[in-house]
Design an enzyme around this catalytic site. Structure first.
Site, mmCIF file in Angstrom:
data_model
loop_
_atom_site.group_PDB
_atom_site.id
_atom_site.type_symbol
_atom_site.label_atom_id
_atom_site.label_comp_id
_atom_site.label_asym_id
_atom_site.label_seq_id
_atom_site.Cartn_x
_atom_site.Cartn_y
_atom_site.Cartn_z
ATOM 1 N N TYR A 136 0.821 -1.227 0.000
ATOM 2 C CA TYR A 136 0.000 0.000 0.000
ATOM 3 C C TYR A 136 0.853 1.276 0.000
ATOM 4 O O TYR A 136 0.307 2.372 0.001
ATOM 5 C CB TYR A 136 -1.096 -0.015 1.060
ATOM 6 C CG TYR A 136 -0.719 -0.139 2.529
ATOM 7 C CD1 TYR A 136 0.205 0.705 3.124
ATOM 8 C CD2 TYR A 136 -1.388 -1.063 3.333
ATOM 9 C CE1 TYR A 136 0.500 0.611 4.467
ATOM 10 C CE2 TYR A 136 -1.105 -1.174 4.691
ATOM 11 C CZ TYR A 136 -0.158 -0.333 5.246
ATOM 12 O OH TYR A 136 0.122 -0.418 6.585
ATOM 13 N N LYS A 151 5.137 4.475 4.621
ATOM 14 C CA LYS A 151 5.742 3.449 3.757
ATOM 15 C C LYS A 151 6.076 4.029 2.377
ATOM 16 O O LYS A 151 7.079 3.644 1.764
ATOM 17 C CB LYS A 151 4.805 2.254 3.625
ATOM 18 C CG LYS A 151 4.503 1.536 4.939
ATOM 19 C CD LYS A 151 5.693 0.783 5.469
ATOM 20 C CE LYS A 151 5.310 -0.119 6.645
ATOM 21 N NZ LYS A 151 6.432 -0.911 7.143
#
Ligand code: HXC
Length: 254
Positions: A136, A151
């Site tokens: 994701y 991330k």
């Protein structure tokens, strides 16, 4: 043999990574906040016949990270695995909750990567960094926007420093797991009834990953077998991030 730091190394994916690296003969330095869990994890690792140190610290603490990396007798690599996460509608997320998750995942990665790179450059030694992101980072995901933002930052950081530090012999790669059935991930992210079953139906390979399957990719990227690989992202998600087909109103496999 080489020495690698694994952050978040006392449990879950981090401990599986440490075990797999120990099986290949690498010495380990496990980093986590909880001393007791670190001691138990290190006992497991030493039983595999390698040296294993522990450091109880918060990856957000830049000074503590620099001190650890500077004081280790040997260090060749780091696996930035420590991650903050919990599921929350984004409009209900406090600034502090957003900050905590971004600081653990992204700032923690910055702290360890730069500390290691500075030391390796000073010693004129090559090394390897592997950042554990998730798919994701590029697809986005509802209710974990804080983690996805962190991330995605780690992904851009990976590629940036891979370019910057390549001439110094420092390789920087990422592994992007999909859903891995660790205890903490299940309780933090998939606690709703039936959620785990619904999610596994959306994965072409029909199941979540085992932590050991993520570790296998990390040990490859941290070792000499991937000596010409840098700036790469190895996706280990059972095909989940490839997207839904036009006919996928039906679960995979039907
Ligand atoms: C809402 C929460 C919360 C929760 C913490 N906070 N947990 N908000 N719901 N469940 C908020 C707090 O209220 C606080 O904000 C802020 O976050 C900081 O929390 P602290 O308790 O002070 O602790 P801190 O140690 O700084 O960080 C908490 C934490 C961290 C971010 C939850 O302990 C953590 O991440 N633990 C889980 C680690 C983990 O499971 N990692 C694996 C992730 S798996 P306020 O405003 O109240 O001060 C993963 C893979 C997913 O990421 C992949 C799927 C495909």
């Amino acid at each position: 043999m080489t020495t690698h730091i694994v952050t978040g190394g006392s449990a879950g994916i981090g401990l599986a990574i440490a075990r797999r690296m120990a099986q290949d003969g690498h010495d380990l330095v496990l980093v986590a906040r909880n001393e007791e869990k670190l001691v138990m994890a290190a006992t497991q690792i030493r039983a595999l016949g390698v040296n294993c140190r522990t450091a109880a610290l918060d990856v957000r603490d830049n000074d503590a990270v620099n001190q650890l990396v500077d004081e280790l007798p040997e260090v060749d690599g780091v696996v930035n695995n420590a991650a903050g996460n919990f599921a929350k509608p984004t409009v209900e997320l406090s600034l502090n909750g957003f900050r905590a998750v971004v600081e653990i995942s992204l700032y923690g990665t910055f702290n360890f990567s730069t500390a290691l790179a500075r030391r390796l450059m000073a010693e004129q030694k090559s090394g390897a960094i592997c950042n554990i992101i998730t798919t994701y980072a590029w697809t986005g995901a509802p209710r974990v926007a804080h983690s996805a933002a962190a991330k995605a930052g780690m992904l851009a950081f990976t590629k940036s420093v891979a370019r910057e530090w390549g001439p110094d012999g420092i390789r920087v790669n990422a592994v992007a797991p999909g859903f891995v059935a660790t205890e903490s991930a299940v309780s933090n992210i998939l606690s709703a009834p039936g959620a785990a079953e619904r999610m596994s139906q959306m994965i072409p390979l029909g199941r979540f990953a085992q932590a050991e399957e993520i570790a296998e990719s990390v040990v490859f990227l941290q070792g000499d077998r991937s000596a010409y690989t840098t700036g790469a992202v190895l996706t280990v998600d059972g095909g989940r991030s490839l997207g839904m087909s036009m006919h996928q109103a039906e679960p995979v496999g039907t």
